[in-house]
Design an enzyme around this catalytic site. Structure first.
Site, short mmCIF file in Angstrom:
data_model
loop_
_atom_site.label_atom_id
_atom_site.label_comp_id
_atom_site.label_asym_id
_atom_site.label_seq_id
_atom_site.Cartn_x
_atom_site.Cartn_y
_atom_site.Cartn_z
N SER A 1 0.82 -1.21 0.00
CA SER A 1 0.00 0.00 0.00
C SER A 1 0.87 1.27 0.00
O SER A 1 1.68 1.44 -0.89
CB SER A 1 -0.93 -0.07 1.22
OG SER A 1 -1.93 0.88 1.12
N ASP B 1 -9.57 -5.43 -4.65
CA ASP B 1 -8.97 -4.40 -3.81
C ASP B 1 -9.69 -3.06 -4.00
O ASP B 1 -9.70 -2.50 -5.09
CB ASP B 1 -7.49 -4.28 -4.17
CG ASP B 1 -6.68 -3.54 -3.12
OD1 ASP B 1 -7.24 -2.65 -2.45
OD2 ASP B 1 -5.49 -3.86 -2.97
N HIS C 1 -7.26 -5.71 -0.39
CA HIS C 1 -6.09 -5.03 0.17
C HIS C 1 -5.41 -5.79 1.32
O HIS C 1 -4.18 -5.84 1.39
CB HIS C 1 -6.53 -3.65 0.67
CG HIS C 1 -5.47 -2.61 0.55
ND1 HIS C 1 -4.96 -2.17 -0.65
CD2 HIS C 1 -4.82 -1.90 1.51
CE1 HIS C 1 -4.06 -1.24 -0.43
NE2 HIS C 1 -3.95 -1.06 0.87
#
Ligand code: NAG
Ligand code: NAG
Length: 416
Positions: free
Chosen positions: A186, A356, A389
């Site tokens: 991320s 995601d 994610h």
């Protein structure tokens, strides 16, 4: 905190007439989101440190380090120098694990040792280093600034690119005398991409694995993320000013409550609302995650991320008007990070998920387009249809689906 939360609350009450004060954000069902009662547990863990609370308990060696940035922050870092079977030595290639926003290095250590990337790498012969950026619970220190004061929180990911990442890479390089393999998740991918696009630290990096890559954010699908981003580039900036964004504090609880009351935003399960429908999480691991995370960041950092959502391009922090931008950058607009400047021969492994909600497939395609001149054999792209994610750091299948591939990728680039 009380009066600040009242201000925020009133602000949203004005903004959203549909606001329903009975809307419960801090739901506790199914190991539910961000429970305030768990702060105590997190503080207990904080005293023990990451090595003691998550690594040595599994029988692994672990060392705690303090890394000082050139602007005075003191970051905590952990090293797992060898695997369970031992075998430490100077030949083990170093790997630096860089977590994302609103979490800390603990995110790499939440599953069982057989399933967690940090331990898997240690067991496969790597010298593992875990970063914790400024503002997270073990990195709330500075040579002069106090985390209770606004000046401590006067930074965005530009500063992580300029100060934290270079300090961490320099430190690991100095300690090991070897070039480093990097893993980012991320915002940890954004930090690396921005750094490499300025051709900084390239001489210390052997390769980079980027999980749930974030560079462009304009297609983000999380409804909560979208309303939050709008709030952060709006009036909220002036309301919060320079401050800590403490996800476990009253002000943020009120803010979330207001955001979650907006039409189309479902906060029943905050983790899902923010990250997408993760396929492969273990309920006990999620519970442990919520005991340890989320962590503080600066409000200014979230504003900067929200600007990326709004603008659809990657630039330094926008001070909001030409006058202030000229004062900071000598130009009326904030300078761009040009990802096409990333050296074409830098080995990159990039893995992204079809579910995601933060790192949307369309945004990853934009990122890949900006890497279109990268040497084909140096860019490994993996698409995982079912992953969202959090699967990349906590998925029970991540070892088979992603981590084994990362180990192979690092090994094949060891001789660079
Ligand atoms: C915050 O940092 C900027 C530089 O990035 C500086 O111009 C400004 O004066 C700082 N503000 C405070 C309150 O420290
Ligand atoms: C989920 O986590 C618990 C506690 O760590 C563990 O006992 C269990 O085996 C895990 N389940 C899976 C499918 O990995």
């Amino acid at each position: 905190m009380g009066s600040l939360s009242l201000v925020i609350w009133s602000f949203f009450a004005l903004l959203c007439p549909i606001l329903n004060s009975s809307n419960e954000v801090v739901a506790s069902s199914r190991g539910g989101p961000f429970r305030l009662a768990e702060t105590e547990v997190a503080i207990g863990a904080a005293q023990a440190g990451i090595c003691a609370s998550a690594v040595t308990i599994h029988g692994y060696r672990c060392q705690e380090f303090n890394v000082r940035t050139d602007d005075g922050y003191i970051l905590s870092a952990q090293r797992i120098p060898e695997g369970l079977a031992g075998g430490g030595g100077s030949s083990r290639p170093p790997v630096l694990l860089q977590h994302g926003v609103l979490v800390d290095g603990m995110t790499w250590l939440l599953n069982s040792p057989q399933q967690s990337l940090a331990m898997i790498l240690a067991d496969r012969g790597f010298d593992v280093w875990i970063a914790n950026i400024r503002g997270t619970r073990y990195s709330r220190r500075h040579v002069t600034l106090d985390p209770s004061k606004p000046e401590f929180w006067n930074w965005t990911w530009d500063d992580l690119v300029m100060h934290d990442l270079p300090a961490l890479l320099d430190f690991v390089f100095q300690q090991t005398g070897q070039k480093i393999h990097y893993v980012g998740h991320s915002m940890g991918t954004l930090m690396a991409l921005a750094t490499f696009s300025e051709r900084k630290q390239i001489d210390k990096v052997k390769s980079a694995a980027l999980l749930s890559p974030i560079a462009f954010l304009s297609h983000m699908t999380t409804a909560l993320g979208v309303v939050a981003a709008k709030a952060f580039v709006g009036e909220i900036t002036t309301l919060f000013g320079l401050s800590e964004f403490n996800p476990k504090g009253d002000a943020v609880a009120s803010l979330l409550k207001a955001l979650c009351a907006q039409p189309g935003v479902d906060c029943y399960d905050l983790l899902t609302a923010l990250t997408g429908k993760n396929c492969c999480l273990n309920a006990s691991t999620v519970e442990l995650f919520l005991k340890n995370e989320p962590q503080s960041t600066s409000t200014k950092n979230l504003v900067h991320l929200a600007q990326t959502v709004r603008d659809g391009k990657l630039t330094k922090y926008d001070y909001g008007n030409a006058y202030f931008n000229v004062a900071h950058y000598g130009e009326s607009k904030p300078p761009s990070y040009n990802l096409a400047n990333i050296p074409n021969d830098l080995p990159i492994f990039l893995s992204y998920g079809g579910q995601d909600a933060l790192s949307d497939v369309k945004d990853v395609e934009t990122l890949l387009d900006s890497l279109k001149f990268h040497d084909v054999e140096k860019l490994h792209v993996q698409y995982i249809k079912d992953y969202a994610h959090a699967d990349f750091i906590m998925g029970v299948t991540a070892k088979d689906v992603v981590y084994n591939q990362i180990v192979e990728f690092f090994r094949s680039n060891q001789l660079n």
